[in-house]
Scaffold this active site. Structure first.
Site, short mmCIF file in Angstrom:
data_model
loop_
_atom_site.label_atom_id
_atom_site.label_comp_id
_atom_site.label_asym_id
_atom_site.label_seq_id
_atom_site.Cartn_x
_atom_site.Cartn_y
_atom_site.Cartn_z
N LYS A 1 40.08 -28.49 48.37
CA LYS A 1 40.80 -29.41 47.97
C LYS A 1 41.67 -28.98 46.57
CE LYS A 1 36.93 -31.03 45.43
NZ LYS A 1 36.84 -31.16 44.05
N ASN A 2 40.20 -28.54 45.47
CA ASN A 2 40.80 -28.15 44.02
C ASN A 2 41.70 -27.57 43.99
OD1 ASN A 2 38.36 -29.59 43.99
ND2 ASN A 2 36.97 -27.42 43.02
N CYS B 1 32.84 -36.40 39.83
CA CYS B 1 30.93 -35.96 39.62
C CYS B 1 30.75 -36.02 38.49
CB CYS B 1 31.00 -34.32 40.39
SG CYS B 1 31.81 -34.73 42.13
N ARG C 1 32.67 -34.80 30.12
CA ARG C 1 34.48 -33.86 30.98
C ARG C 1 35.40 -33.83 30.06
NH1 ARG C 1 33.24 -33.53 37.29
NH2 ARG C 1 35.12 -31.81 36.86
N ASP D 1 30.70 -24.48 40.80
CA ASP D 1 30.21 -25.30 42.76
C ASP D 1 29.86 -24.40 43.04
OD1 ASP D 1 34.01 -26.33 42.55
OD2 ASP D 1 32.15 -26.59 41.33
N ARG E 1 33.61 -36.57 49.30
CA ARG E 1 35.25 -35.94 48.71
C ARG E 1 35.75 -35.26 48.91
NH1 ARG E 1 33.53 -36.98 42.66
NH2 ARG E 1 36.08 -36.22 43.10
C1 EPZ Z 1 37.30 -28.26 37.28
O1 EPZ Z 1 37.22 -29.03 37.77
C2 EPZ Z 1 36.81 -28.46 39.13
N1 EPZ Z 1 37.21 -29.85 39.89
C3 EPZ Z 1 35.27 -28.10 39.18
O2 EPZ Z 1 34.88 -28.20 40.75
C4 EPZ Z 1 34.87 -27.11 39.09
O3 EPZ Z 1 33.46 -27.40 38.95
C5 EPZ Z 1 35.12 -26.55 37.69
O4 EPZ Z 1 36.70 -27.06 37.52
C6 EPZ Z 1 35.02 -25.08 37.14
O5 EPZ Z 1 35.50 -24.75 38.18
C7 EPZ Z 1 38.43 -29.89 40.21
O6 EPZ Z 1 39.56 -28.58 39.95
C8 EPZ Z 1 39.55 -30.66 40.68
P1 EPZ Z 1 36.63 -26.87 33.62
P2 EPZ Z 1 37.59 -28.83 35.42
O7 EPZ Z 1 38.28 -27.92 32.57
O8 EPZ Z 1 38.78 -28.99 35.80
C9 EPZ Z 1 34.46 -27.77 29.62
C10 EPZ Z 1 34.05 -29.53 42.71
O9 EPZ Z 1 32.86 -29.52 42.80
N2 EPZ Z 1 36.09 -28.29 28.60
O10 EPZ Z 1 36.97 -25.45 34.48
O11 EPZ Z 1 37.05 -30.28 35.38
C11 EPZ Z 1 34.20 -28.47 30.32
O12 EPZ Z 1 33.35 -29.52 29.97
C12 EPZ Z 1 34.57 -29.54 41.13
O13 EPZ Z 1 34.71 -28.97 43.55
C13 EPZ Z 1 35.97 -28.54 27.72
O14 EPZ Z 1 35.64 -28.82 27.23
O15 EPZ Z 1 36.69 -28.01 34.43
C14 EPZ Z 1 33.44 -27.37 30.93
O16 EPZ Z 1 31.97 -27.10 30.65
C15 EPZ Z 1 32.85 -30.21 40.19
N3 EPZ Z 1 36.90 -28.83 27.22
C16 EPZ Z 1 34.15 -26.25 31.33
O17 EPZ Z 1 34.82 -26.72 30.23
C17 EPZ Z 1 38.36 -29.41 28.31
O18 EPZ Z 1 39.94 -29.78 27.70
C18 EPZ Z 1 34.90 -26.04 32.40
O19 EPZ Z 1 35.17 -27.39 32.87
C19 EPZ Z 1 38.15 -28.63 29.66
C20 EPZ Z 1 36.68 -28.52 30.54
#
Ligand code: EPZ
Length: 427
Positions: A22-23, A117, A122, A305, A397
């Site tokens: 998915k991701n 989610c 986020r 995840d 999803r």
């Molecule tokens: C991706 O989300 C995945 N989703 C998530 O999977 C997964 O949990 C996450 O990566 C971590 O591996 C998709 O790929 C669609 P991040 P993403 O940006 O990209 C902070 C699932 O179940 N952050 O790596 O949104 C954020 O708050 C989903 O498949 C900032 O501070 O995650 C978090 O604490 C759930 N500023 C950390 O970084 C930003 O601009 C990691 O978030 C972006 C993120």
């Protein structure tokens, strides 16, 4: 509305084939925008978030053709808009990848603040930091994110926090920019590498994906290609945990064992056996489950995840386990549901202390997000008796044909219509 009805207590036995990731898919689909050409994507999972990505491409003017259940031809030669419709972008977090792709090709993009989610705040500040470094101006008004930058120039970006989305979005925006872009403190997840491989097949020049530094030399033009999405390591991990939880024996096919290493390591410490083959793993358990200490980290650390799935497994381990959630603020929402099944878990902020209990008991359950929902399915598969799970839209999803795949492993699970809420019945 529908619910899952699960009669648990049976070991899962047999074989299951994992779908595309998915991701990865939700980033590769927007990436097709970067070439005014046709791309063919194979091993695309048949899930809601992919459907939204395809609808978004069509809304932007792309021609989307289904070649077979998991293969799409996407022609982005004549796109007609750089604004993602609000009703689509609010349905999933990955809508933000259309910002990077549209900005990269057209120098302009507009996407509503993404949904997805509820795992806590986020933010997208790191995405905007990368776009700004490349020379784009961004504004957020009335819930819409707008980015404009007609001629992007390569830049050096050091991310303040490791972010999968920001890493991938920066790659999308930089591949057609003038000059060299260096991205540091980047995410190294398998889907980051998959996006880099896809972009390079389209004629980009992306090096270092999967390491701490990604270097991108901008190219003049990109072209279409044919590419296969990597297997979903979180879906695979979910089935690995289900096999261990039910003391079953399952061959999980169409996986990349290397992508599963953090999960395999923890499952073996917990007492399961994981046999690795070229593109499959076999998981079984004969002895007791042992307690663990887990902290979720960016790849190659233990994936966040998989945290809810491990919470379920450890809820019946022989001893006290500790899970520290290192990525999200609000990822223990499944614990309240597990408590209804007799689990003994104390959550304090980012830490859950799990006292193993002999068994989980059936209960009416409610999914609160994608992976929490999958975790509740695994819990219900282990509990002797009948559990019902509502909120299954979250689960569907990200998991293709979950009911059918579990039925193929001998699980007693089916969908049922939920009775309409009393208010609706009164009408
Ligand atoms: C991706 O989300 C995945 N989703 C998530 O999977 C997964 O949990 C996450 O990566 C971590 O591996 C998709 O790929 C669609 P991040 P993403 O940006 O990209 C902070 C699932 O179940 N952050 O790596 O949104 C954020 O708050 C989903 O498949 C900032 O501070 O995650 C978090 O604490 C759930 N500023 C950390 O970084 C930003 O601009 C990691 O978030 C972006 C993120």
């Amino acid at each position: 509305m529908e619910k899952f009805v699960i009669r648990g207590g049976k070991p899962l036995m047999g074989e299951v084939t994992i779908s595309g990731a998915k991701n990865a898919a939700v980033a590769l689909l927007p990436a097709t925008i970067l070439a005014a050409d046709k791309c063919v994507l194979e091993n695309v999972p048949d899930i809601h978030d992919v459907a939204v990505s395809l609808q978004t491409l069509a809304a932007l003017g792309a021609q989307v053709r289904l070649l077979d259940k998991h293969t799409y031809e996407i022609d982005t030669t004549c796109l007609t808009s750089t604004q993602v419709p609000d009703d689509l972008s609010r349905q999933m977090r990955a809508s933000y990848y259309f910002l990077g792709a549209l900005l990269g090709r057209f120098g302009s993009a507009q996407v509503a603040m993404p949904g997805g989610c509820n795992l806590g705040p986020r933010p997208i500040d790191q995405h905007l930091k990368a776009f700004s470094a490349l020379g784009a101006a961004d504004s957020v008004e009335y819930g819409m994110i707008k980015v404009e930058g007609k001629q992007l120039k390569g830049a050096h970006v050091f991310f303040d926090t490791v972010s999968v989305g920001a890493t991938m979005n920066a790659m999308l925006a930089a591949v057609l920019a003038d000059g060299l872009t260096v991205l540091e403190n980047v995410a190294k997840e398998p889907h980051v590498v998959d996006l880099a491989n896809f972009l390079n097949m389209m004629g980009a020049d992306v090096r270092g994906a999967g390491t701490d530094v990604i270097k991108i030399r901008g190219v003049e033009k990109m072209h279409g290609c044919c590419y296969s999405v990597i297997p979903d390591q979180i879906e695979a991990g979910s089935f690995m945990v289900a096999a261990a939880m039910t003391a079953g024996n399952v061959l999980i096919k169409n996986v990349t064992p290397k992508h599963l290493e953090p999960i395999t390591a923890k499952l073996e410490l917990a007492g399961a056996t994981v046999e690795e083959f070229d593109d499959a793993v076999r998981v079984y358990r004969t002895g007791d489950l042992m307690p663990l200490k887990i902290k979720t980290m960016p790849h190659p650390g233990f994936p966040t995840d998989m945290q809810p799935l491990m919470g379920v497994l450890l809820s019946v381990a022989h001893g006290t386990s500790i899970i520290t959630e290192g990525i999200w603020e609000n990822r223990f929402r499944y614990v309240d549901e597990l408590t209804r099944m007799g689990a003994n878990i104390q959550v304090d902020g980012q830490v859950a202390v799990i006292e193993g209990v002999p068994e989980l008991l059936p209960a009416p359950l409610r999914a609160s997000d994608l992976r929490a929902g999958a975790a509740l399915v695994v819990a219900a598969l282990a509990a002797q008796g009948t559990s019902e799970i509502t909120g299954i839209g979250y689960i569907e999803r990200g998991y293709e044909n979950l009911v059918e795949k579990l039925q193929g492993l001998g699980a007693d699970i089916h969908r049922e219509e939920t009775a309409a809420p009393a208010a609706e019945q009164a009408m």
